[in-house]
Design an enzyme around this catalytic site. Structure first.
Site, PDB file in Angstrom:
ATOM      1  N   HIS A  10       0.832  -1.202   0.000  1.00 20.18           N
ATOM      2  CA  HIS A  10       0.000   0.000   0.000  1.00 20.18           C
ATOM      3  C   HIS A  10       0.867   1.253   0.000  1.00 20.18           C
ATOM      4  O   HIS A  10       2.030   1.215   0.383  1.00 20.18           O
ATOM      5  CB  HIS A  10      -0.847   0.079   1.285  1.00 20.18           C
ATOM      6  CG  HIS A  10      -1.754  -1.070   1.507  1.00 20.18           C
ATOM      7  ND1 HIS A  10      -3.083  -1.038   1.142  1.00 20.18           N
ATOM      8  CD2 HIS A  10      -1.547  -2.292   2.075  1.00 20.18           C
ATOM      9  CE1 HIS A  10      -3.656  -2.184   1.478  1.00 20.18           C
ATOM     10  NE2 HIS A  10      -2.740  -2.966   2.047  1.00 20.18           N
ATOM     11  N   TYR A  38      -2.508  -1.246   8.524  1.00 23.52           N
ATOM     12  CA  TYR A  38      -1.365  -2.003   8.024  1.00 23.52           C
ATOM     13  C   TYR A  38      -0.622  -2.639   9.184  1.00 23.52           C
ATOM     14  O   TYR A  38      -0.670  -2.149  10.311  1.00 23.52           O
ATOM     15  CB  TYR A  38      -0.387  -1.088   7.270  1.00 23.52           C
ATOM     16  CG  TYR A  38      -1.065  -0.088   6.375  1.00 23.52           C
ATOM     17  CD1 TYR A  38      -1.775  -0.498   5.253  1.00 23.52           C
ATOM     18  CD2 TYR A  38      -1.013   1.275   6.652  1.00 23.52           C
ATOM     19  CE1 TYR A  38      -2.422   0.420   4.437  1.00 23.52           C
ATOM     20  CE2 TYR A  38      -1.647   2.202   5.842  1.00 23.52           C
ATOM     21  CZ  TYR A  38      -2.350   1.767   4.736  1.00 23.52           C
ATOM     22  OH  TYR A  38      -2.981   2.677   3.937  1.00 23.52           O
ATOM     23  N   HIS A 114      -2.554  -3.040  -3.472  1.00 20.65           N
ATOM     24  CA  HIS A 114      -3.961  -2.919  -3.068  1.00 20.65           C
ATOM     25  C   HIS A 114      -4.856  -2.867  -4.304  1.00 20.65           C
ATOM     26  O   HIS A 114      -5.911  -3.481  -4.360  1.00 20.65           O
ATOM     27  CB  HIS A 114      -4.103  -1.659  -2.207  1.00 20.65           C
ATOM     28  CG  HIS A 114      -5.440  -1.495  -1.575  1.00 20.65           C
ATOM     29  ND1 HIS A 114      -5.737  -0.432  -0.767  1.00 20.65           N
ATOM     30  CD2 HIS A 114      -6.584  -2.220  -1.627  1.00 20.65           C
ATOM     31  CE1 HIS A 114      -6.997  -0.518  -0.350  1.00 20.65           C
ATOM     32  NE2 HIS A 114      -7.527  -1.596  -0.867  1.00 20.65           N
ATOM     33  N   LYS A 122      -8.788   2.089  -6.767  1.00 25.40           N
ATOM     34  CA  LYS A 122      -7.826   3.123  -6.402  1.00 25.40           C
ATOM     35  C   LYS A 122      -6.469   2.747  -6.984  1.00 25.40           C
ATOM     36  O   LYS A 122      -6.250   1.609  -7.380  1.00 25.40           O
ATOM     37  CB  LYS A 122      -7.759   3.319  -4.892  1.00 25.40           C
ATOM     38  CG  LYS A 122      -7.604   2.055  -4.080  1.00 25.40           C
ATOM     39  CD  LYS A 122      -7.493   2.326  -2.587  1.00 25.40           C
ATOM     40  CE  LYS A 122      -8.804   2.692  -1.966  1.00 25.40           C
ATOM     41  NZ  LYS A 122      -8.767   2.868  -0.539  1.00 25.40           N
ATOM     42  N   CYS A 124      -3.582   2.768  -5.419  1.00 30.19           N
ATOM     43  CA  CYS A 124      -2.691   2.286  -4.364  1.00 30.19           C
ATOM     44  C   CYS A 124      -2.007   0.964  -4.751  1.00 30.19           C
ATOM     45  O   CYS A 124      -2.698   0.021  -5.123  1.00 30.19           O
ATOM     46  CB  CYS A 124      -3.511   2.104  -3.086  1.00 30.19           C
ATOM     47  SG  CYS A 124      -2.612   1.486  -1.672  1.00 30.19           S
TER      48      CYS A 124
END
Length: 136
Positions: A10, A38, A114, A122, A124
């Site tokens: 991430h 995380y 991610h 997204k 990420c």
């Protein structure tokens, strides 16, 4: 130990100088999370901040948390808030060190960003983690 099928990379989607404490406050105050997003956050200088033991579940990828280890680098956006790979050399080295160790412990786990999970819209972690870490 829980079954680990994924190791997710991430970005924090913040500026690279963001503080871990500010990210943690966001999770608690804005998102209402009791557990961190995380297991590990990597600061711009390469220092790894371990937030949660990997045998516990973090909040990194909705629907996959029970089977995922989540690691994040601080950064991932440009000055205008657009996705950008802002990893420093130190962050790259620290990420690789953790991913290599976890891959040895969980040889069948897929390392991916991610963004590579189903129904995630997204950018990420703002780079192609699947390709970059395919040989880890």
């Amino acid at each position: 130990m829980r079954g680990i099928n994924y190791i997710a990379v991430h970005c924090s989607a913040t500026q690279p100088n963001a503080k871990v404490s500010a990210i943690q406050n966001y999770w608690r105050q804005q998102l209402g999370w009791k557990s961190p997003g995380y297991h590990v956050i990597v600061e711009a200088g390469g220092n790894a901040v371990e937030l949660l033991p990997i045998d516990q579940v973090s909040n990194g990828v909705a629907g996959y948390n029970s089977q995922t280890i989540n690691i994040c680098y601080i950064g991932g956006i440009d000055a205008d808030g657009k996705p950008k790979d802002t990893r420093t050399c130190a962050q790259k080295l620290t990420l690789l060190r953790y991913l290599t160790a976890w891959r040895k412990k969980f040889p069948n786990a897929k390392i991916q960003g991610h963004r590579d999970f189903p129904k995630v819209s997204k950018a990420c972690p703002s780079f192609d983690a699947k390709t970059e870490y395919k040989d880890v």
